[in-house]
Design an enzyme around this catalytic site. Structure first.
Site, PDB file in Angstrom:
ATOM      1  CB  VAL A 140      -1.053   0.172   0.984  1.00 59.33           C
ATOM      2  CG1 VAL A 140      -0.124   0.036   2.414  1.00 59.33           C
ATOM      3  CG2 VAL A 140      -1.869   1.237   1.292  1.00 59.33           C
ATOM      4  CB  SER A 141       0.933   4.395   0.245  1.00 58.34           C
ATOM      5  OG  SER A 141       1.205   5.652   0.416  1.00 58.34           O
ATOM      6  CD1 TRP A 142       8.278   4.933   0.581  1.00 61.06           C
ATOM      7  CD2 TRP A 142       8.023   2.751   1.563  1.00 61.06           C
ATOM      8  NE1 TRP A 142       9.402   4.581   0.715  1.00 61.06           N
ATOM      9  CE2 TRP A 142       9.429   3.407   1.325  1.00 61.06           C
ATOM     10  CE3 TRP A 142       7.934   1.539   1.843  1.00 61.06           C
ATOM     11  CZ2 TRP A 142      10.714   2.346   1.837  1.00 61.06           C
ATOM     12  CZ3 TRP A 142       8.709   0.753   2.291  1.00 61.06           C
ATOM     13  CH2 TRP A 142      10.128   1.181   1.918  1.00 61.06           C
ATOM     14  N   GLY A 196       3.437  -0.079  -1.762  1.00 60.63           N
ATOM     15  CA  GLY A 196       3.087  -0.536  -3.265  1.00 60.63           C
ATOM     16  C   GLY A 196       4.228  -0.476  -4.130  1.00 60.63           C
ATOM     17  CB  THR A 210       0.875   2.229  -4.741  1.00 59.67           C
ATOM     18  OG1 THR A 210       2.242   2.447  -4.596  1.00 59.67           O
ATOM     19  CG2 THR A 210       0.590   1.119  -5.835  1.00 59.67           C
TER      20      THR A 210
END
Length: 274
Positions: A94-96, A98, A120
């Site tokens: 998730v996000s970073w 990802g 992401t």
């Protein structure tokens, strides 16, 4: 705690000793986030194993002695799997995290079955989010000040909760532990100059891209870019979902995740397994 790859990491895992037809999920968390922030997701996926760890300087993992990058942390993650006796995983971030998930799948294709990318981007070649959200995201009070988080929750993360925003705000901030300054800085440094975009056309894994249409930090267009660049990708958009839709839209997100991960193997996956 696990000493692996010259680092000491706090590792969490669920149900690895449970008989199952499904490979475990290797999960890469968002920047600065500790294991507890995503533990509810691991607990909801009762039919499969789940593995994640606190990055150096986050949660209970000690500060890193020197900077790291996506290559070294993907290798470290592979060593965690080796220590746990896990040959193959479904990789999720998730996000970073990802970005880490993308790099792991590209670096360790033999260990990766399927890939899930949540809220992401492809790295430095991304469409930036709302400046107001990005400014507040850089404020360390979002980790330690409940009032600050509640006041700016919508600006920071966008979207609304299915069962009441206040409940989810309180539960999210209550699970966060602030990273150390060095840990947070080294996570930022790890992604400097990194992009997956030139390599994504060569990504051979079945991929699910999950995005919220009200994400203030990672706009939806970034998910569309990922889904168009990865040959075997599909995009799922969560209406009213912000950056934390995995938590605020948990039942909907887990249902989508199960549908993707539990679906029968494709012909290409069967050939690779053989």
């Amino acid at each position: 705690m696990m000493d692996v790859g010259g680092r000491s990491l706090r590792v969490a895992h669920w149900r690895l000793d449970m008989p199952t037809d499904h490979p475990p999920i290797l999960f890469f968390n968002g920047i600065g986030a500790n294991i507890e922030a995503v533990a509810p997701l691991a607990e909801m996926l009762t039919e499969r194993g789940f593995v994640m760890f606190d990055m150096p300087g986050t949660g209970e993992s000690p500060d890193p002695m020197m900077p790291y990058n996506t290559f070294t942390m993907s290798w470290t993650a592979s060593q965690v799997l080796r220590r746990l006796g896990i040959p193959t995983v479904d990789v999720m971030g998730v996000s970073w995290g990802g970005a880490m998930a993308q790099h792991f799948a590209l670096q360790h294709p033999g260990k990766t079955r399927r890939l899930v990318l949540v809220a992401t981007t492809a790295g430095m070649l991304m469409v930036p989010g709302n400046p107001a959200a990005l400014t507040k995201m850089a404020d360390p009070r979002r980790y330690i000040d409940r009032d600050f988080m509640n006041e700016h929750f919508t600006t920071l993360y966008g979207g609304v909760d299915r069962d009441g925003a206040s409940h989810q705000k309180d539960s999210h901030i209550g699970r966060l532990k602030p990273p150390s300054p060095r840990g947070y800085m080294y996570q930022l440094i790890a992604m400097l100059g990194w992009t997956s975009l030139p390599a994504l056309p060569f990504m051979s894994k079945e991929t699910l891209v999950m995005m919220g249409d009200e994400d203030q930090i990672v706009p939806l267009i970034n998910g569309k870019i990922l889904a168009s660049a990865i040959p075997n990708a599909r995009l799922e958009v969560f209406a009213g979902g912000g950056h934390l839709f995995l938590l605020t839209h948990a039942d909907e997100a887990v249902g989508s995740l199960r549908k993707f991960l539990n679906s029968p193997a494709t012909d290409a996956e069967s050939r690779r397994a053989a």
